[in-house]
Design a protein around this motif. Structure first.
Motif, mmCIF file in Angstrom:
data_model
loop_
_atom_site.group_PDB
_atom_site.id
_atom_site.type_symbol
_atom_site.label_atom_id
_atom_site.label_comp_id
_atom_site.label_asym_id
_atom_site.label_seq_id
_atom_site.Cartn_x
_atom_site.Cartn_y
_atom_site.Cartn_z
ATOM 1 N N GLN A 106 -31.671 -45.258 -7.303
ATOM 2 C CA GLN A 106 -30.928 -44.033 -7.024
ATOM 3 C C GLN A 106 -31.824 -42.810 -7.233
ATOM 4 O OE1 GLN A 106 -27.599 -43.593 -6.207
ATOM 5 N NE2 GLN A 106 -27.305 -45.789 -6.041
ATOM 6 N N VAL A 107 -31.809 -41.888 -6.295
ATOM 7 C CA VAL A 107 -32.536 -40.632 -6.476
ATOM 8 C C VAL A 107 -31.698 -39.761 -7.409
ATOM 9 C CG1 VAL A 107 -33.393 -38.534 -5.360
ATOM 10 C CG2 VAL A 107 -33.700 -40.753 -4.256
ATOM 11 N N VAL A 108 -32.287 -39.390 -8.540
ATOM 12 C CA VAL A 108 -31.591 -38.573 -9.532
ATOM 13 C C VAL A 108 -32.088 -37.132 -9.537
ATOM 14 C CG1 VAL A 108 -31.040 -40.545 -11.012
ATOM 15 C CG2 VAL A 108 -33.152 -39.247 -11.407
ATOM 16 N N GLY A 109 -33.124 -36.873 -8.764
ATOM 17 C CA GLY A 109 -33.701 -35.544 -8.691
ATOM 18 C C GLY A 109 -35.080 -35.617 -8.092
ATOM 19 N N ALA A 110 -35.882 -34.583 -8.356
ATOM 20 C CA ALA A 110 -37.242 -34.556 -7.829
ATOM 21 C C ALA A 110 -38.065 -33.549 -8.614
ATOM 22 C CB ALA A 110 -37.240 -34.189 -6.348
ATOM 23 N N VAL A 111 -39.370 -33.701 -8.482
ATOM 24 C CA VAL A 111 -40.314 -32.747 -9.065
ATOM 25 C C VAL A 111 -41.178 -32.202 -7.939
ATOM 26 C CG1 VAL A 111 -41.935 -34.587 -9.712
ATOM 27 C CG2 VAL A 111 -42.093 -32.384 -10.843
ATOM 28 N N GLY A 112 -41.410 -30.893 -7.975
ATOM 29 C CA GLY A 112 -42.246 -30.247 -6.978
ATOM 30 C C GLY A 112 -43.311 -29.405 -7.653
ATOM 31 N N VAL A 113 -44.488 -29.375 -7.064
ATOM 32 C CA VAL A 113 -45.619 -28.639 -7.634
ATOM 33 C C VAL A 113 -46.289 -27.830 -6.537
ATOM 34 C CG1 VAL A 113 -47.842 -28.845 -8.822
ATOM 35 C CG2 VAL A 113 -45.983 -30.431 -9.378
ATOM 36 N N SER A 114 -46.719 -26.618 -6.889
ATOM 37 C CA SER A 114 -47.451 -25.774 -5.957
ATOM 38 C C SER A 114 -48.486 -24.958 -6.721
ATOM 39 C CB SER A 114 -46.493 -24.826 -5.232
ATOM 40 O OG SER A 114 -47.199 -24.013 -4.321
ATOM 41 N N GLY A 115 -49.632 -24.755 -6.089
ATOM 42 C CA GLY A 115 -50.646 -23.902 -6.687
ATOM 43 C C GLY A 115 -52.071 -24.317 -6.411
ATOM 44 N N VAL A 116 -52.269 -25.603 -6.098
ATOM 45 C CA VAL A 116 -53.613 -26.088 -5.786
ATOM 46 C C VAL A 116 -53.566 -26.802 -4.441
ATOM 47 C CG1 VAL A 116 -54.543 -26.137 -8.143
ATOM 48 C CG2 VAL A 116 -53.216 -28.088 -7.345
#
Length: 133
Positions: A106-116
């Motif tokens: 089950q997908v319970v959420g997500a993580v996202g990253v930005s900057g590089v």
């Protein structure tokens, strides 16, 4: 009625710290966002040296991975493969760096990253995601 695991602040903080450690180990100034399965922010951190837009993009990458139930890179690959219609899809960013958080299928959420660089954003996001296991 179905039941499923729910991502809470404690888990989001754990994910955030793991992603932050990966970024710090590489001296990368980034923004890291953790969202629930509906794409709503739970935790957000932006390193001082990261451009302010990084926070916005990190949330959108995480939202894309949560709602799309796949890494945001899949949409980038579709666009790069010629499906430019995905550029106008609502609530989607076709940039690599968003990783879904999956527990018991089950997908319970997500993580996202930005900057590089995109692959580095994804590396940090995956490091955060592994903290949940």
């Amino acid at each position: 009625m179905n039941s499923k695991p729910v991502l809470g602040l404690q888990e989001a903080t754990q994910i955030l710290h793991a992603a932050e450690a990966e970024a710090a180990a590489n001296q990368w100034a980034v923004a890291i966002a953790v969202v629930d399965d509906g794409g709503h922010p739970i935790a957000l951190q932006r390193v001082d040296a990261c451009a302010p837009i990084g926070a916005y993009i990190a949330v959108e990458k995480a939202r894309t991975a949560a709602l799309g139930r796949r890494e945001s890179k899949a949409y980038e690959d579709m666009v790069n493969g010629g499906r430019s219609a995905f550029l106008s899809a609502p609530l989607l960013t076709s940039l690599e760096g968003g990783v879904p958080l999956i527990i018991n299928g089950q997908v319970v959420g997500a993580v996202g990253v930005s900057g590089v660089k995109a692959d580095q954003d994804a590396q940090i996001a995956r490091a955060g995601a592994t903290a949940l296991v």
